[in-house]
Design a protein around this motif. Structure first.
Motif, PDB file in Angstrom:
ATOM      1  N   ARG A 176       0.839  -1.200   0.000  1.00 19.37           N
ATOM      2  CA  ARG A 176       0.000   0.000   0.000  1.00 19.37           C
ATOM      3  C   ARG A 176       0.872   1.247   0.000  1.00 19.37           C
ATOM      4  O   ARG A 176       1.715   1.423   0.865  1.00 19.37           O
ATOM      5  N   PHE A 177       0.634   2.088  -0.965  1.00 20.23           N
ATOM      6  CA  PHE A 177       1.318   3.384  -1.020  1.00 20.23           C
ATOM      7  C   PHE A 177       0.514   4.309  -1.917  1.00 20.23           C
ATOM      8  O   PHE A 177      -0.241   3.871  -2.795  1.00 20.23           O
ATOM      9  N   GLU A 178       0.665   5.606  -1.680  1.00 14.08           N
ATOM     10  CA  GLU A 178      -0.045   6.584  -2.492  1.00 14.08           C
ATOM     11  C   GLU A 178       0.615   6.698  -3.863  1.00 14.08           C
ATOM     12  O   GLU A 178       1.838   6.624  -3.987  1.00 14.08           O
ATOM     13  N   ASP A 179      -0.216   6.894  -4.887  1.00 16.30           N
ATOM     14  CA  ASP A 179       0.317   7.012  -6.241  1.00 16.30           C
ATOM     15  C   ASP A 179       1.307   8.161  -6.357  1.00 16.30           C
ATOM     16  O   ASP A 179       2.246   8.112  -7.164  1.00 16.30           O
ATOM     17  N   SER A 180       1.113   9.200  -5.547  1.00 19.94           N
ATOM     18  CA  SER A 180       2.002  10.364  -5.614  1.00 19.94           C
ATOM     19  C   SER A 180       3.414  10.026  -5.144  1.00 19.94           C
ATOM     20  O   SER A 180       4.361  10.770  -5.425  1.00 19.94           O
ATOM     21  N   LEU A 181       3.562   8.901  -4.435  1.00 18.69           N
ATOM     22  CA  LEU A 181       4.882   8.499  -3.943  1.00 18.69           C
ATOM     23  C   LEU A 181       5.677   7.725  -4.980  1.00 18.69           C
ATOM     24  O   LEU A 181       6.871   7.491  -4.811  1.00 18.69           O
ATOM     25  N   LEU A 182       5.010   7.319  -6.072  1.00 14.55           N
ATOM     26  CA  LEU A 182       5.640   6.447  -7.065  1.00 14.55           C
ATOM     27  C   LEU A 182       6.215   7.252  -8.220  1.00 14.55           C
ATOM     28  O   LEU A 182       5.560   8.136  -8.778  1.00 14.55           O
ATOM     29  N   ASN A 183       7.421   6.911  -8.590  1.00 13.09           N
ATOM     30  CA  ASN A 183       8.044   7.448  -9.803  1.00 13.09           C
ATOM     31  C   ASN A 183       8.451   6.247 -10.656  1.00 13.09           C
ATOM     32  O   ASN A 183       9.363   5.501 -10.307  1.00 13.09           O
ATOM     33  N   LYS A 184       7.742   6.056 -11.760  1.00 11.25           N
ATOM     34  CA  LYS A 184       8.006   4.912 -12.641  1.00 11.25           C
ATOM     35  C   LYS A 184       8.611   5.424 -13.936  1.00 11.25           C
ATOM     36  O   LYS A 184       8.052   6.308 -14.595  1.00 11.25           O
ATOM     37  N   THR A 185       9.766   4.896 -14.306  1.00 14.04           N
ATOM     38  CA  THR A 185      10.462   5.414 -15.478  1.00 14.04           C
ATOM     39  C   THR A 185      11.292   4.306 -16.114  1.00 14.04           C
ATOM     40  O   THR A 185      11.321   3.172 -15.628  1.00 14.04           O
ATOM     41  N   SER A 186      11.955   4.641 -17.199  1.00 13.14           N
ATOM     42  CA  SER A 186      12.845   3.682 -17.861  1.00 13.14           C
ATOM     43  C   SER A 186      14.032   4.439 -18.439  1.00 13.14           C
ATOM     44  O   SER A 186      13.966   5.652 -18.665  1.00 13.14           O
ATOM     45  N   ARG A 187      15.116   3.707 -18.653  1.00  8.97           N
ATOM     46  CA  ARG A 187      16.288   4.287 -19.310  1.00  8.97           C
ATOM     47  C   ARG A 187      16.697   3.414 -20.480  1.00  8.97           C
ATOM     48  O   ARG A 187      16.745   2.192 -20.366  1.00  8.97           O
ATOM     49  N   TRP A 188      17.013   4.075 -21.575  1.00 11.84           N
ATOM     50  CA  TRP A 188      17.400   3.370 -22.802  1.00 11.84           C
ATOM     51  C   TRP A 188      18.375   4.266 -23.557  1.00 11.84           C
ATOM     52  O   TRP A 188      18.266   5.500 -23.525  1.00 11.84           O
ATOM     53  N   ASN A 189      19.347   3.624 -24.226  1.00 19.31           N
ATOM     54  CA  ASN A 189      20.397   4.404 -24.894  1.00 19.31           C
ATOM     55  C   ASN A 189      21.040   5.393 -23.922  1.00 19.31           C
ATOM     56  O   ASN A 189      21.210   6.572 -24.209  1.00 19.31           O
ATOM     57  N   ASP A 190      21.376   4.869 -22.756  1.00 22.86           N
ATOM     58  CA  ASP A 190      21.954   5.685 -21.688  1.00 22.86           C
ATOM     59  C   ASP A 190      22.960   4.804 -20.954  1.00 22.86           C
ATOM     60  O   ASP A 190      22.626   3.702 -20.517  1.00 22.86           O
ATOM     61  N   TRP A 191      24.198   5.280 -20.836  1.00 22.67           N
ATOM     62  CA  TRP A 191      25.261   4.461 -20.244  1.00 22.67           C
ATOM     63  C   TRP A 191      25.355   4.610 -18.729  1.00 22.67           C
ATOM     64  O   TRP A 191      26.287   4.094 -18.112  1.00 22.67           O
ATOM     65  N   PHE A 192      24.392   5.314 -18.127  1.00 22.46           N
ATOM     66  CA  PHE A 192      24.504   5.588 -16.689  1.00 22.46           C
ATOM     67  C   PHE A 192      24.574   4.296 -15.876  1.00 22.46           C
ATOM     68  O   PHE A 192      25.458   4.119 -15.036  1.00 22.46           O
ATOM     69  N   ASP A 193      23.638   3.379 -16.088  1.00 26.08           N
ATOM     70  CA  ASP A 193      23.604   2.136 -15.296  1.00 26.08           C
ATOM     71  C   ASP A 193      24.823   1.271 -15.578  1.00 26.08           C
ATOM     72  O   ASP A 193      25.343   0.597 -14.686  1.00 26.08           O
ATOM     73  N   PHE A 194      25.292   1.293 -16.819  1.00 21.84           N
ATOM     74  CA  PHE A 194      26.500   0.550 -17.155  1.00 21.84           C
ATOM     75  C   PHE A 194      27.700   1.111 -16.390  1.00 21.84           C
ATOM     76  O   PHE A 194      28.536   0.357 -15.885  1.00 21.84           O
ATOM     77  N   ARG A 195      27.766   2.442 -16.279  1.00 17.15           N
ATOM     78  CA  ARG A 195      28.879   3.052 -15.545  1.00 17.15           C
ATOM     79  C   ARG A 195      28.828   2.677 -14.061  1.00 17.15           C
ATOM     80  O   ARG A 195      29.870   2.488 -13.416  1.00 17.15           O
ATOM     81  N   LEU A 196      27.618   2.582 -13.492  1.00 17.00           N
ATOM     82  CA  LEU A 196      27.495   2.155 -12.098  1.00 17.00           C
ATOM     83  C   LEU A 196      28.071   0.750 -11.919  1.00 17.00           C
ATOM     84  O   LEU A 196      28.782   0.482 -10.949  1.00 17.00           O
ATOM     85  N   LEU A 197      27.747  -0.143 -12.844  1.00 13.36           N
ATOM     86  CA  LEU A 197      28.253  -1.512 -12.761  1.00 13.36           C
ATOM     87  C   LEU A 197      29.759  -1.561 -12.988  1.00 13.36           C
ATOM     88  O   LEU A 197      30.479  -2.305 -12.321  1.00 13.36           O
ATOM     89  N   LEU A 198      30.236  -0.722 -13.916  1.00 13.55           N
ATOM     90  CA  LEU A 198      31.659  -0.715 -14.247  1.00 13.55           C
ATOM     91  C   LEU A 198      32.499  -0.251 -13.055  1.00 13.55           C
ATOM     92  O   LEU A 198      33.620  -0.724 -12.856  1.00 13.55           O
TER      93      LEU A 198
END
Length: 565
Positions: free
Chosen positions: A225-247
């Motif tokens: 249970r949580f309010e919809d206003s608390l949720l941020n749903k998104t996606s990343r594509w063609n972006d090396w940010f997550d790869f850099r975190l792993l690297l």
């Protein structure tokens, strides 16, 4: 008289004045030619540091007469003052004949680079949220009242957005459920669907969002249970940010090879160009095989805490004690402390902690009441009242210190010194506080403030070592990035600034940090993009960008001023 250029060979070293350990250090040198009868007989050179509302006359420079010229060289160390940030360093030349009028001027430097002073240490700035300062002393059960950050990654098969109940995913989901049971009061949830660069992962961001949706639906089915206003749903594509975190945590590469990969990832070029360049680097195929599968995922990030407060019976007894009909009504110090921390309003906290100072000889109520006063000081524009609240806080903290040598008390004394501008005195208090405890929750806050002061004090390498804790606030990621930036570790600086942006897109400082990294790497177009986002988010950064010498070359372009329209 004929036009002259006697100051042509005058220069300042370094060419851009820089704040360093509370001072500005530079050297002035040059020559005045003796060429003809028009040459000055008794020349005089005067150095002036001129701001919009303050001026510092640095006096005459000593001239040494040679056969064909006068020369001069002098070193200066100036105590930095805030007005100097936008001031100009000006050299005035006097002919030394009849008039005392200035016959020639030369601007040697415009402004002072004060990047270390961007460190966030709790000061209140216009058009920015008021930062909370001070730490309440926790008791046994109150440790759980501190917010907790949880991060959980669900893996997917190539090209799929269906959650597969593998043993790894089941373990992650079990950990997620345990986290929510322990910390049911949810403050925010962010679900980020990602996909790897593999061909099987598709050519649009739809797959990443589908994965985020799948995880969102799963959470709903578990009756979370949580309010919809608390949720941020998104996606990343063609972006090396997550790869850099792993690297960053990948251990199968040498530092030199990682730097080679980072030089591509941070060169400001488009995603496809960077992808091609990465594939040309020897050993990248193995890195991709190891890390790409981990990008086929959806990451869940939750900020939450336990349910706070007293039960109905305890609340009734608390009310009785506060109204004076009972001395204490049988509540323990821990129950009083729980009531104080669960109260959302500072005024209510003040009443509870004030009563506690009458009932218990303990450092806790004095310290926590001092924190209330500190936060009240943050909320007033009246400097006299602010000073009085700080003075009152210090008296309460001194009383707490007499009762117990407590790290929280030392931290709060240090925080007040920071706000009063005594960074060196504050650092001693914070250092003493870190020695007294190994509590990670405490050290996370104490060391982050200590690291910010390391930046201001010029100990940049040491500052990078302070930020080794899991942060969730944009300001902490920014300070961490600033430490790396001042250490000239631009790869880690960029990564931390990006984390700051993701943690708080309206914060602005993360974008400013990315603009700084781009500027020092001569990526003008990238710098302007980030700078535009920074000045849109903050009036403070808007004004700073207009005078920051880091962007001096950019200010010579029309594109720079276009972003300020």
């Amino acid at each position: 008289m004929p036009e002259s250029n006697f100051l042509e060979k005058s220069e300042v070293i370094p060419t851009k004045l820089t704040y360093d350990r509370d001072s500005i250090r530079f050297q002035i040198k040059g020559e005045i030619p003796i060429e003809s009868v028009l040459s000055p007989k008794n020349p005089k050179i005067e150095l002036v540091f001129r701001g919009s509302d303050s001026t510092l006359n640095l006096g005459e420079l000593q001239l040494n007469k040679k056969v064909a010229f006068y020369d001069y060289r002098e070193d200066f160390v100036l105590k930095y003052q805030p007005w100097m940030e936008g001031a100009v360093l000006e050299l005035n030349f006097y002919q030394g004949r009849v008039s005392d009028e200035i016959s020639e001027k030369k601007i040697l430097a415009k402004g002072v680079i004060t990047t270390p002073l961007l460190a966030k240490v709790g000061n209140v700035s216009p058009d920015e949220p008021i930062p909370n300062v001070g730490l309440f002393i926790p008791t046994g059960s109150l440790d759980k009242d501190l917010s907790r950050y949880g991060e959980f990654s669900i893996r997917f098969d190539p090209g799929s957005s269906q959650i597969k109940m593998s043993s790894a995913n089941e373990s992650v989901l079990d950990s997620l459920k345990k986290f929510i049971l322990e910390f049911p009061s949810i403050a925010s949830i962010r679900i980020t669907g990602t996909q790897s660069p593999e061909t099987s992962e598709g050519r649009s961001s739809k797959l990443g969002m589908d994965r985020a949706d799948a995880v969102f639906n799963y959470l709903k089915e578990t009756n979370l249970r949580f309010e919809d206003s608390l949720l941020n749903k998104t996606s990343r594509w063609n972006d090396w940010f997550d790869f850099r975190l792993l690297l960053r945590d990948y251990e199968k590469l040498s530092t030199q090879k990682k730097d080679q990969l980072y030089s591509v990832l941070l060169n400001g070029q488009d995603y496809e160009t960077q992808s091609t360049q990465l594939r040309r680097i020897s050993g990248f195929d193995q890195v991709a095989r190891d890390l790409y599968p981990r990008l086929r995922s959806a990451k869940i990030e939750i900020m939450a805490k336990p349910l706070p407060g007293l039960d109905q019976n305890q609340s009734a007894r608390l009310k009785e004690a506060l109204e004076g009909s009972g001395v204490n009504s049988g509540l323990s110090q821990i129950e009083w402390a729980i009531a104080g921390e669960a109260s959302p309003r500072l005024d209510d906290k003040e009443i509870i902690y004030s009563k506690m100072t009458e009932l218990f000889r303990s450092a806790l109520p004095y310290n926590n009441l001092a924190v209330v006063k500190m936060r009240q000081a943050q909320r007033t524009l009246d400097q006299r009242r602010k000073d009085l609240l700080w003075e009152e806080s210090n008296r309460l903290l001194a009383q707490a210190a007499r009762i117990e040598n407590n790290p929280y008390v030392l931290h709060n004394q240090g925080q007040i010194l920071v706000l009063q501008g005594d960074a060196w005195g504050a650092y001693k208090k914070l250092s003493d506080a870190s020695v007294l405890t190994k509590n990670n929750d405490f050290l996370k806050y104490n060391e982050s403030l200590r690291g910010a002061l390391d930046i201001i004090r010029g100990d940049y390498k040491l500052a990078t070592l302070r930020f080794q804790y899991p942060y969730s606030e944009a300001k902490d990621f920014f300070n961490k990035g600033l430490a790396f930036f001042m250490s000239k570790d631009y790869a880690n600086a960029s990564l931390s600034f990006e984390e700051s942006v993701i943690a708080g897109r309206s914060f602005g400082y993360g974008y400013y940090g990315l603009a700084l990294v781009a500027a020092v790497n001569a990526q003008d177009e990238v710098a302007l993009i980030h700078l535009k986002r920074a000045i849109d988010a903050s009036e403070v950064l808007y004004q700073k960008a207009l005078i920051d010498p880091v962007f001096e070359e950019l200010r010579a372009t029309q594109a720079f001023f276009e972003i300020f329209r």
